[in-house]
Write an enzyme that holds these catalytic residues in place. Structure first.
Site, PDB file in Angstrom:
ATOM      1  CG  PHE A  44     -16.028  45.011   0.084  1.00  0.00           C
ATOM      2  CD1 PHE A  44     -15.592  44.713   1.258  1.00  0.00           C
ATOM      3  CD2 PHE A  44     -15.394  43.507  -0.263  1.00  0.00           C
ATOM      4  CE1 PHE A  44     -14.646  44.048   2.790  1.00  0.00           C
ATOM      5  CE2 PHE A  44     -14.070  42.966  -0.179  1.00  0.00           C
ATOM      6  CZ  PHE A  44     -14.859  43.357   1.779  1.00  0.00           C
ATOM      7  CG  ASP A  45     -21.196  50.785   0.824  1.00  0.00           C
ATOM      8  OD1 ASP A  45     -21.415  51.341  -0.276  1.00  0.00           O
ATOM      9  OD2 ASP A  45     -21.303  51.137   2.189  1.00  0.00           O
ATOM     10  CE  LYS A  46     -16.702  55.878  -2.316  1.00  0.00           C
ATOM     11  NZ  LYS A  46     -16.311  56.437  -1.555  1.00  0.00           N
TER      12      LYS A  46
END
Length: 638
Positions: free
Chosen positions: A304-306
């Site tokens: 995941f990107d944040k």
């Protein structure tokens, strides 16, 4: 002939009923005549399709049935010939009807497309076809009206139903400056928008295009079955000839020919794929084809990107700290002006804050440069600005120490992202920006673990303190902070080299390289960029992580459904062939069972249409919960 097929099917049925009735009353000649006419009527469309297939050098099921019917007529088995042709056409009718239902999500989407728009031209309201709306037009949408194009609100406010785009049934409040999308409906209120995307460029048009392409795209199983059928059908013809040579029983050979038709086998996988993709579209999840569905079902690691993925993607400025003689408003005006050249989400937040304070951002930006993954450099009103992260300050030779360094760490530990601003080579201020974790993030991640994802990793360009805080709150297995876009892509590639099946979820331009590198790219559609949506194999239109867990469960359910259909089709064919060889299955009864098996695999696939609407227990898969948590690794990025 195709448009008369249903009428011919009905006429054949009535003739067969009349023929059996005549035979029951002792009129054998009338019975024979009725069955012969029924054979001719129902057999004509089958024969024409068979001729077309032979001309194209394709051995289709129509060819097998035509040969069988000709053989039955030769043997004067008119009951079998008429019943077989009728059942074949009737089965085709049922297939068409049930397949149409599996495509209902797409049809509903197309039906929801707006046809007209009310625009303001020369001071007058004019209703025009939606194709005639151009970028910059001022469009009026009243209660109950459909938004015809993508744009932003310039007047009014309203609650909009975005179900057609995001799959969310609850109306969303929209006000001045908010973006609206084509295909959404004004539930109540009144808005005027400026058209920004029209025609095929609107979000709604892209959704329809993606779903259409996805439903035509084939999974590996479908491709294999297509190839299998190309060899299987001629092989059955050869085997039927061998059966006749060995047994000298033409009727047995003909029965063998019909029973061995691979109808249910060939149609089982495609109808599951179409139904699964249709379900996804209904729930705001665009899965771009059967092969994507197949790969998604095998994912064991999600990266995941944040910002904008695990968090809401709506960060706000929480503090502006000035170090030096310049006041807050003047510094923020200069920074906001410089950031107008950037597409980075943090830059947009700073511009929004400056505008909210009514600061004039009209000054010319000279020598503007976006330093990818770090920030921006520019000259505004003769002032040289460097705005970005620590790494950019180091590159620019701007020192960070003492009170400023302590303040930055303090803000980061509190969950803020620190954006540093230097003026003429000296640190002038630090802007604190904070974002909130998505409301459904914890539940969605737990669902992913339950369904089989073994490892979840967070990659971010933000500072290590903020990343650690978010990772701890969400129970991530691992996180890596301060990463450049190319480093994210390299990290994903390393996971793939380790033998993992990796999905990458992100929403920004900086995520596109990693999304493209992963086995499956997952893009947040509503808040995401066009490039991430185009690169990804799965698009979550409502920006809700719950849609990701639904997509993953749906993919597993769809592939399982394909396997069920394939097993059922093969099992039915084996049982029927054994029955034929033992003399317990005849031509008409065998054809009836064959067509019934085709309908049953379609009906089984249609269960996927209701997946996620109270029927998830049909498909739920178990999964091992991965545990443990690794520490962060520092790289350099904004």
């Amino acid at each position: 002939m195709a448009k008369y097929k249903n009428k011919l099917t009905a006429a054949a049925f009535l003739l067969i009923v009349a023929g059996f009735a005549a035979g029951w009353f002792g009129f054998a000649g009338v019975k024979t005549a009725a069955l012969v006419v029924a054979t001719v009527l129902a057999g004509t469309p089958i024969f024409l399709k068979a001729v077309q297939s032979v001309r194209m050098r394709v051995f289709s099921i129509d060819v097998l049935v035509t040969i069988a019917v000709v053989g039955a007529v030769y043997l004067q088995e008119f009951t079998e010939s008429s019943v077989v042709t009728f059942l074949f056409l009737f089965g085709d009718f049922l297939e068409a009807r049930t397949l149409e239902k599996t495509r209902s999500s797409l049809r509903k989407l197309v039906d929801m497309a707006p046809q007209e728009a009310t625009v303001v031209r020369d001071g007058d309201e004019v209703t025009v076809p939606v194709e005639e709306v151009v970028i910059g037009d001022r469009v009026i949408i009243r209660p109950g009206g459909k938004v015809p194009v993508d744009g932003s609100i310039v007047s009014g406010q309203a609650d909009l139903s975005e179900a057609a785009v995001t799959g969310e049934a609850v109306p969303v409040g929209k006000a001045l400056g908010d973006a609206v999308y084509s295909g959404t409906i004004v539930d109540n209120g009144y808005i005027e928008i400026v058209a920004e995307k029209v025609g095929d460029d609107t979000t709604f048009a892209k959704i329809i295009e993606l779903v259409e392409e996805a439903q035509e795209s084939k999974s590996k199983a479908e491709k294999f079955l297509d190839s299998f059928a190309a060899y299987y059908t001629p092989a059955i013809m050869v085997l039927a000839v061998l059966v006749f040579i060995v047994t000298r029983d033409l009727k047995l050979a003909i029965t063998f020919l019909v029973i061995a038709c691979p109808g249910a086998l060939v149609i089982g996988a495609p109808v599951s794929s179409v139904a699964g993709i249709g379900n996804g579209a209904k729930h705001g999840v665009l899965i771009k084809g059967g092969e994507i569905m197949d790969t998604l079902s095998k994912v064991d690691t999600v990266v995941f990107d944040k910002t904008g993925t695990l968090t809401k993607g709506k960060p706000e400025v929480t503090d502006v700290k000035v170090f030096g003689k310049m006041n807050v408003e003047e510094l923020l005006r200069l920074i906001g002006t410089a950031e107008t050249i950037s597409e980075h989400h943090l830059g947009r937040v700073i511009v929004k804050e400056a505008k909210a304070r009514d600061l004039a951002l009209g000054a010319e930006v000279e020598n503007g440069e976006v330093v990818k993954g770090h920030g921006v450099r520019a000259v505004v009103d003769g002032v040289a600005l460097v705005i970005g992260n620590r790494a950019l300050l180091e590159l620019a030779g701007v020192p960070l120490a003492g009170e400023a360094a302590e303040y930055a760490v303090e803000r980061e530990k509190a969950g803020n992202m620190a954006v540093f601003a230097a003026v003429d080579g000296e640190l002038a201020g630090i802007i604190s920006i904070a974002d909130q974790i998505r409301d459904d993030a914890r539940e969605a991640l737990a669902e992913l673990r339950k369904n089989g994802v073994r490892k979840m990793i967070m990659l971010t360009g933000d500072n290590r303190h903020t990343a650690e805080l978010v990772a701890a709150q969400l129970g991530m297995d691992e996180f890596v902070a301060e990463m450049l876009p190319e480093q994210k892509a390299a990290f994903v590639k390393r996971l793939k080299d380790e033998g993992r099946v990796v999905a990458m979820a992100g929403d920004g331009i900086n995520d596109a390289p990693a999304i493209a590198t992963a086995d499956i790219g997952l893009a947040m559609g509503e808040g995401g960029t066009d490039i991430s949506m185009e690169t990804a194999g799965v698009v979550l239109m409502a920006d809700k992580l719950g849609q990701l867990s639904h997509a993953y469960s749906l993919a597993k359910a769809t592939i399982r459904n394909m396997k069920q259909n394939t097993a059922f089709a093969i099992g039915t064919a084996v049982v029927l062939l054994i029955g034929v060889l033992y003399g317990s299955v005849h031509l008409a009864s065998g054809m009836f069972i064959h067509e019934a098996s085709v309908v049953l695999v379609i009906l089984n696939a249609m269960r996927l249409i209701r997946f996620g609407a109270g029927s998830r227990f049909w498909f739920r898969f178990g999964g091992k919960i991965a545990g443990g948590r690794a520490g962060g690794v520092e790289a350099v990025s904004r």
